[in-house]
Write a protein that holds these residues in place. Structure first.
Motif, PDB file in Angstrom:
ATOM      1  N   PHE A  92      38.641  48.531  38.013  1.00  0.00           N
ATOM      2  CA  PHE A  92      37.631  47.553  37.653  1.00  0.00           C
ATOM      3  C   PHE A  92      37.421  47.660  36.151  1.00  0.00           C
ATOM      4  O   PHE A  92      37.769  48.655  35.533  1.00  0.00           O
ATOM      5  CB  PHE A  92      36.321  47.747  38.436  1.00  0.00           C
ATOM      6  CG  PHE A  92      35.546  48.990  38.091  1.00  0.00           C
ATOM      7  CD1 PHE A  92      34.497  48.937  37.179  1.00  0.00           C
ATOM      8  CD2 PHE A  92      35.847  50.204  38.683  1.00  0.00           C
ATOM      9  CE1 PHE A  92      33.769  50.082  36.857  1.00  0.00           C
ATOM     10  CE2 PHE A  92      35.120  51.352  38.370  1.00  0.00           C
ATOM     11  CZ  PHE A  92      34.085  51.286  37.457  1.00  0.00           C
TER      12      PHE A  92
ATOM     13  N   PRO B 244      38.211  36.906  40.386  1.00  0.00           N
ATOM     14  CA  PRO B 244      37.099  36.171  41.009  1.00  0.00           C
ATOM     15  C   PRO B 244      35.896  36.112  40.067  1.00  0.00           C
ATOM     16  O   PRO B 244      35.667  37.020  39.270  1.00  0.00           O
ATOM     17  CB  PRO B 244      36.752  37.002  42.244  1.00  0.00           C
ATOM     18  CG  PRO B 244      37.903  37.910  42.457  1.00  0.00           C
ATOM     19  CD  PRO B 244      38.584  38.090  41.140  1.00  0.00           C
TER      20      PRO B 244
ATOM     21  N   ASP C 109      32.847  36.969  39.889  1.00  0.00           N
ATOM     22  CA  ASP C 109      31.974  37.887  40.604  1.00  0.00           C
ATOM     23  C   ASP C 109      31.688  39.059  39.665  1.00  0.00           C
ATOM     24  O   ASP C 109      32.622  39.665  39.141  1.00  0.00           O
ATOM     25  CB  ASP C 109      32.718  38.366  41.854  1.00  0.00           C
ATOM     26  CG  ASP C 109      31.837  38.992  42.901  1.00  0.00           C
ATOM     27  OD1 ASP C 109      30.595  38.951  42.771  1.00  0.00           O
ATOM     28  OD2 ASP C 109      32.390  39.547  43.866  1.00  0.00           O
TER      29      ASP C 109
ATOM     30  N   ARG D 112      29.060  34.752  40.885  1.00  0.00           N
ATOM     31  CA  ARG D 112      28.186  35.470  41.820  1.00  0.00           C
ATOM     32  C   ARG D 112      27.759  36.734  41.079  1.00  0.00           C
ATOM     33  O   ARG D 112      28.615  37.520  40.650  1.00  0.00           O
ATOM     34  CB  ARG D 112      28.939  35.820  43.092  1.00  0.00           C
ATOM     35  CG  ARG D 112      28.078  36.563  44.077  1.00  0.00           C
ATOM     36  CD  ARG D 112      28.819  36.790  45.380  1.00  0.00           C
ATOM     37  NE  ARG D 112      27.975  37.566  46.262  1.00  0.00           N
ATOM     38  CZ  ARG D 112      28.416  38.491  47.073  1.00  0.00           C
ATOM     39  NH1 ARG D 112      29.718  38.740  47.163  1.00  0.00           N
ATOM     40  NH2 ARG D 112      27.585  39.165  47.825  1.00  0.00           N
TER      41      ARG D 112
ATOM     42  N   GLN E  25      31.668  46.821  43.826  1.00  0.00           N
ATOM     43  CA  GLN E  25      31.534  45.669  44.716  1.00  0.00           C
ATOM     44  C   GLN E  25      32.461  44.546  44.279  1.00  0.00           C
ATOM     45  O   GLN E  25      32.666  43.585  45.017  1.00  0.00           O
ATOM     46  CB  GLN E  25      30.090  45.172  44.702  1.00  0.00           C
ATOM     47  CG  GLN E  25      29.096  46.233  45.105  1.00  0.00           C
ATOM     48  CD  GLN E  25      27.674  45.873  44.701  1.00  0.00           C
ATOM     49  OE1 GLN E  25      27.445  45.010  43.868  1.00  0.00           O
ATOM     50  NE2 GLN E  25      26.721  46.568  45.284  1.00  0.00           N
ATOM     51  N   CYS E  26      32.976  44.645  43.065  1.00  0.00           N
ATOM     52  CA  CYS E  26      33.888  43.650  42.511  1.00  0.00           C
ATOM     53  C   CYS E  26      34.609  44.302  41.328  1.00  0.00           C
ATOM     54  O   CYS E  26      34.402  45.483  41.068  1.00  0.00           O
ATOM     55  CB  CYS E  26      33.132  42.385  42.098  1.00  0.00           C
ATOM     56  SG  CYS E  26      31.799  42.657  40.934  1.00  0.00           S
ATOM     57  N   VAL E  27      35.416  43.528  40.618  1.00  0.00           N
ATOM     58  CA  VAL E  27      36.215  44.135  39.548  1.00  0.00           C
ATOM     59  C   VAL E  27      35.630  43.941  38.159  1.00  0.00           C
ATOM     60  O   VAL E  27      36.217  44.373  37.171  1.00  0.00           O
ATOM     61  CB  VAL E  27      37.676  43.634  39.583  1.00  0.00           C
ATOM     62  CG1 VAL E  27      38.351  44.067  40.866  1.00  0.00           C
ATOM     63  CG2 VAL E  27      37.760  42.142  39.374  1.00  0.00           C
TER      64      VAL E  27
ATOM     65  N   SER F  73      38.845  52.348  40.717  1.00  0.00           N
ATOM     66  CA  SER F  73      37.831  51.955  41.709  1.00  0.00           C
ATOM     67  C   SER F  73      37.355  53.145  42.509  1.00  0.00           C
ATOM     68  O   SER F  73      36.189  53.251  42.846  1.00  0.00           O
ATOM     69  CB  SER F  73      38.369  50.875  42.628  1.00  0.00           C
ATOM     70  OG  SER F  73      38.564  49.688  41.889  1.00  0.00           O
TER      71      SER F  73
END
Length: 173
Positions: free
Chosen positions: A2, A48, A50, A72, A131-133, A171
């Motif tokens: 990430f 994404p 995000d 998001r 929760q995301c990158v 991650s």
């Protein structure tokens, strides 16, 4: 992997011990500028839309901009900066040499009179599951996440990432 950016430079931080208890604002233009860089990074790498941020304004303000552009945005308290306890928000000049020496004598274990120790921060950062990158956080937290040198000492603890800069991290720590 990430990518995490350090928040923009906060207003009013000069000469003060600033951690997770002191929520300082950032110049809205700097928050927007960092959000633009994150948005461009996501577009360039096909990521994404995000992002997750610390709840502190100096990181969350960037998330708000991104949310306004269709990202998001989530807040995760695990990304908050180290809790410097009774030191948090104080001027470095107001912290006695004796108190400072106590910290240097137990660099990883000193809990800042009610805060968390560096070892606790390292554990918290290592346990975080992205929760995301894309993320926005704090210099101390980022150093803690990347730390792999055993017991930290003042001599080997790295300087924090520059404000508004990014680094990639695994991650799973």
């Amino acid at each position: 992997m990430f990518t995490i950016w350090r928040h923009p430079k906060p207003q009013g931080a000069e000469g003060r011990c600033i951690g997770g208890r002191t929520d300082l604002p950032v110049d809205p233009r700097k928050a927007k500028r960092l959000a633009h860089r994150i948005r461009a990074h996501a577009r360039r790498h096909g990521l994404p839309r995000d992002v997750v941020t610390s709840p502190l304004a100096r990181a969350a303000d960037v998330g708000r901009w991104l949310q306004g552009w269709g990202f998001r945005w989530r807040v995760d308290a695990t990304l908050a900066e180290m809790d410097f306890g009774a030191w948090d928000g104080r001027s470095w000049r107001d912290i006695s040499q004796q108190e400072f020496d106590r910290w240097m004598a137990d660099f990883g274990g000193f809990a800042f009179d009610g805060g968390e120790s560096l070892s606790q921060l390292i554990t918290r950062a290592a346990a975080w599951q992205p929760q995301c990158v894309l993320a926005v956080g704090h210099g101390g937290w980022i150093n803690a996440r990347l730390w792999s040198g055993g017991k930290p000492t003042p001599a080997d603890w790295p300087m924090p990432l520059a404000y508004g800069r990014a680094t990639s991290a695994p991650s799973a720590a």
